[in-house]
Design an enzyme around this catalytic site. Structure first.
Site, PDB file in Angstrom:
ATOM      1  N   GLU A 180      45.593  33.314  32.691  1.00 39.51           N
ATOM      2  CA  GLU A 180      44.271  33.626  33.250  1.00 39.51           C
ATOM      3  C   GLU A 180      43.654  34.823  32.523  1.00 39.51           C
ATOM      4  O   GLU A 180      42.485  34.805  32.150  1.00 39.51           O
ATOM      5  CB  GLU A 180      44.411  33.898  34.747  1.00 39.51           C
ATOM      6  CG  GLU A 180      43.100  33.849  35.512  1.00 39.51           C
ATOM      7  CD  GLU A 180      43.303  34.102  37.002  1.00 39.51           C
ATOM      8  OE1 GLU A 180      44.464  34.240  37.450  1.00 39.51           O
ATOM      9  OE2 GLU A 180      42.284  34.170  37.721  1.00 39.51           O
TER      10      GLU A 180
HETATM   11  N1  LIG Z   1      28.479  34.713  44.458  1.00 43.00           N
HETATM   12  C1  LIG Z   1      29.721  35.116  44.643  1.00 43.00           C
HETATM   13  C2  LIG Z   1      30.776  34.235  44.361  1.00 43.00           C
HETATM   14  C3  LIG Z   1      32.077  34.686  44.554  1.00 43.00           C
HETATM   15  N2  LIG Z   1      32.321  35.940  45.031  1.00 43.00           N
HETATM   16  C4  LIG Z   1      33.696  36.424  45.210  1.00 43.00           C
HETATM   17  O1  LIG Z   1      34.376  36.377  43.954  1.00 43.00           O
HETATM   18  C5  LIG Z   1      35.745  36.125  44.171  1.00 43.00           C
HETATM   19  C6  LIG Z   1      36.114  34.914  43.336  1.00 43.00           C
HETATM   20  O2  LIG Z   1      37.477  34.756  43.382  1.00 43.00           O
HETATM   21  P1  LIG Z   1      38.172  33.380  43.045  1.00 43.00           P
HETATM   22  O3  LIG Z   1      37.848  32.359  44.082  1.00 43.00           O
HETATM   23  O4  LIG Z   1      37.894  33.033  41.647  1.00 43.00           O
HETATM   24  O5  LIG Z   1      39.701  33.790  43.261  1.00 43.00           O
HETATM   25  P2  LIG Z   1      40.938  33.963  42.251  1.00 43.00           P
HETATM   26  O6  LIG Z   1      41.743  32.711  42.394  1.00 43.00           O
HETATM   27  O7  LIG Z   1      40.395  34.142  40.877  1.00 43.00           O
HETATM   28  O8  LIG Z   1      41.678  35.163  42.728  1.00 43.00           O
HETATM   29  C7  LIG Z   1      35.944  35.908  45.664  1.00 43.00           C
HETATM   30  O9  LIG Z   1      36.354  37.119  46.256  1.00 43.00           O
HETATM   31  C8  LIG Z   1      34.534  35.582  46.145  1.00 43.00           C
HETATM   32  O10 LIG Z   1      34.322  35.962  47.490  1.00 43.00           O
HETATM   33  C9  LIG Z   1      31.271  36.803  45.289  1.00 43.00           C
HETATM   34  O11 LIG Z   1      31.491  37.954  45.672  1.00 43.00           O
HETATM   35  N3  LIG Z   1      29.974  36.369  45.092  1.00 43.00           N
HETATM   36 CA   LIG Z   2      38.770  33.486  39.538  1.00 39.26          CA
END
Ligand SMILES: Nc1ccn([C@@H]2O[C@H](COP(=O)(O)OP(=O)(O)O)[C@@H](O)[C@H]2O)c(=O)n1
Ligand SMILES: [Ca+2]
Length: 517
Positions: A180
């Site tokens: 990643e």
């Molecule tokens: N428009 C957005 C979209 C995602 N996010 C946040 O960005 C993060 C994305 O993480 P992810 O789903 O890719 O999780 P990982 O699997 O990468 O840890 C999450 O904490 C979402 O809540 C946000 O703050 N604003």
């Molecule tokens: Ca992510």
């Protein structure tokens, strides 16, 4: 009146043309013809041919949600740098695939709508040859630690749906934190054109044997990654070092992924920590706005492997959170998540993990960007200094919840209520965790997109799996096709002029002879 008859030189028979004059005339005629032919070829050959476009699909199955990306590139330029670009992103409705642990058969079907969207974007005759990949990140890493069987079932369900789509299925798997980090670094450097070394840059770099790349900072919901090329090579912690040879250059890259340090899991960790010293079920939390209230099931809080070590018996089953809106207190609270006491290496980030001295510029994306962009702190023209960033988060946290809710009524309450915590967490992670200071803070560039493509690991993943990044620099002809034709035309024109000049010189036509013109 008598008309004067011009008879001078006229003998009644045509003058004989000398053989040299004949040859020169033929040569002149032939070179004019050659020039016309070359110009015609140049014009027709340089007409843009119908583009042969290829497509690829990557699904980013994150902990909070899944995104489907469609990329395209011209087939002939597969191995060039910077030719692949994102043409579509589709956000899957509902939670991330790890959220289907109690209804695993529903994980696959949740992707159907975005797959239909991809079918619409990509011409149908190319569906079969379009590769489709799914990579799952920290949400699935955690689920597989917690319940391996459920994680396998989710992946099977997802695979079944992807196989039934008309594309060329290439796999659905959980990618490692190392991958990643590495693919995020490849993505941003590919998009920024840092692997491409042309002209003076190439010369400069070969002289100084340097190659400037940008570090990558990725913040998700469940994990966060830091990846960069350190100044000095050190083999202190081999598991954090990756070697790449890209476009004829060697790169030794440091990377680390912190599981449980994505912003959502970090909040869970913080609340679990707060609970340890609580006597009753209500918590005055400085990381939420004044007037904000939330009820949390204690059993939910300890479900994730990120908090399970702190699980114990509590005399209450629910936690009542009340916002206090105090940034300074919140920072001190969040700081506890970064254990700086033990470091078995020459330098560490936190929790005893090796971190070489920070080097160069960094691109910070995903939630780093979403949060900083919400706080209006992402301007590239006038990047805010560290103290200004802290002051902005502080004054945002101090605003009462009812005021924040009215000012940003279009933003989902779940996101909006956590920007204060997330702002404080990002500052703590970068300052306390990685040791960014006011001196190098401005080397962090918060980026959402580069050109039309989102910054993230997916593009790097696809470039690698489709072998689109060659180890060696592709051999390119010294001249482009257009320049070659242009040069040919120029040479022919010069040749024709020389011939014409020679003809004029050796066989002065009458009109050029003295006295007539
Ligand atoms: N428009 C957005 C979209 C995602 N996010 C946040 O960005 C993060 C994305 O993480 P992810 O789903 O890719 O999780 P990982 O699997 O990468 O840890 C999450 O904490 C979402 O809540 C946000 O703050 N604003
Ligand atoms: Ca992510």
């Amino acid at each position: 009146m008598e008309i004067p008859v011009l008879t001078a030189g006229v003998t009644g028979t045509k003058p004989k043309m000398s053989w040299t004059r004949k040859i020169l005339l033929i040569l002149g005629f032939l070179s004019t013809l050659a020039v016309i032919a070359l110009i015609a070829v140049a014009v027709t050959q340089n007409k843009p041919l119908p583009k042969n476009i290829k497509y690829g699909i990557v699904l980013d199955a994150g902990s909070s949600h899944t995104n489907l990306y469609v990329y395209e590139w011209p087939a002939e330029k597969e191995n060039d740098t910077g030719v692949v670009q994102q043409v579509e992103v589709c956000k899957v409705e509902g939670p991330g695939i790890s959220g289907y642990s109690h209804a695993t058969e529903k994980a696959g079907p949740s992707l159907a709508q975005c797959l239909r969207q991809a079918e619409y974007v990509i011409p149908s005759k190319q569906h079969q040859e379009t590769p489709i990949y799914l990579g799952a990140t920290a949400g699935m890493r955690l689920l597989s630690l917690e319940n391996k069987n459920a994680a396998d079932k989710v992946l099977s369900s997802v695979e079944k749906t992807l196989r039934s789509a008309p594309f060329n299925f290439q796999g659905a798997r959980i990618i490692s934190g190392q991958e990643e980090g590495a693919y995020g670094w490849i993505t941003i450097n590919y998009l920024l054109g840092n692997f491409k070394q042309s002209g003076w840059k190439k010369l400069l770099h070969s002289l100084k044997s340097i190659s400037e790349t940008s570090g990558a900072l990725d913040l998700g919901g469940a994990s966060t990654q830091i990846t960069f090329v350190p100044n000095e090579l050190s083999s202190e912690s081999p598991e954090n070092l990756l070697y790449f040879r890209l476009y004829g250059k060697d790169y030794l890259v440091y990377t680390h992924s912190f599981l449980c340090y994505g912003k959502d899991q970090a909040l869970q960790q913080k609340l679990a920590e707060d609970l340890q010293t609580m006597e009753n079920s209500s918590l005055l939390d400085p990381c939420f706005h004044q007037g904000y209230q939330r009820t949390i099931n204690i059993s939910d809080l300890f479900k994730t492997p990120c908090t399970s070590a702190k699980k114990k018996q509590f005399p209450f089953s629910q936690l009542y959170v009340q916002g206090e809106g105090d940034y300074q207190k919140c920072r001190r609270n969040v700081q506890k998540l970064f254990n700086k006491t033990n470091c078995p290496y020459s330098s560490c980030s936190f929790n005893g993990i090796y971190l070489p001295p920070l080097q160069g510029d960094f691109g910070a994306f995903s939630a780093f960007y979403f949060v900083m962009n919400f706080l209006n702190l992402t301007s590239e023209q006038s990047p805010a200094a560290l103290d200004k960033v802290a002051a902005t988060v502080e004054s945002f946290c101090a605003r009462p919840w009812h005021e924040v809710k009215t000012a940003y009524h279009q933003i989902k309450e779940k996101y909006l209520s956590e920007y204060c915590f997330s702002g404080a967490y990002i500052l703590s992670l970068l300052e306390n965790g990685y040791d960014f200071t006011e001196n190098n803070w401005q080397r962090i560039h918060f980026l959402g997109k580069i050109g039309s493509s989102d910054a993230g690991w997916t593009l790097g993943y696809m470039l690698n799996l489709t072998n689109m990044i060659p180890a060696e620099e592709p051999a390119v002809p010294p001249l482009s096709y257009g320049s070659y034709v242009g040069l040919m035309v120029l040479c022919s024109l010069v040749l024709a002029s020389v011939l014409l000049f020679a003809w004029l010189l050796f066989h002065k036509p009458k009109c050029l002879q003295k006295g007539i013109v």
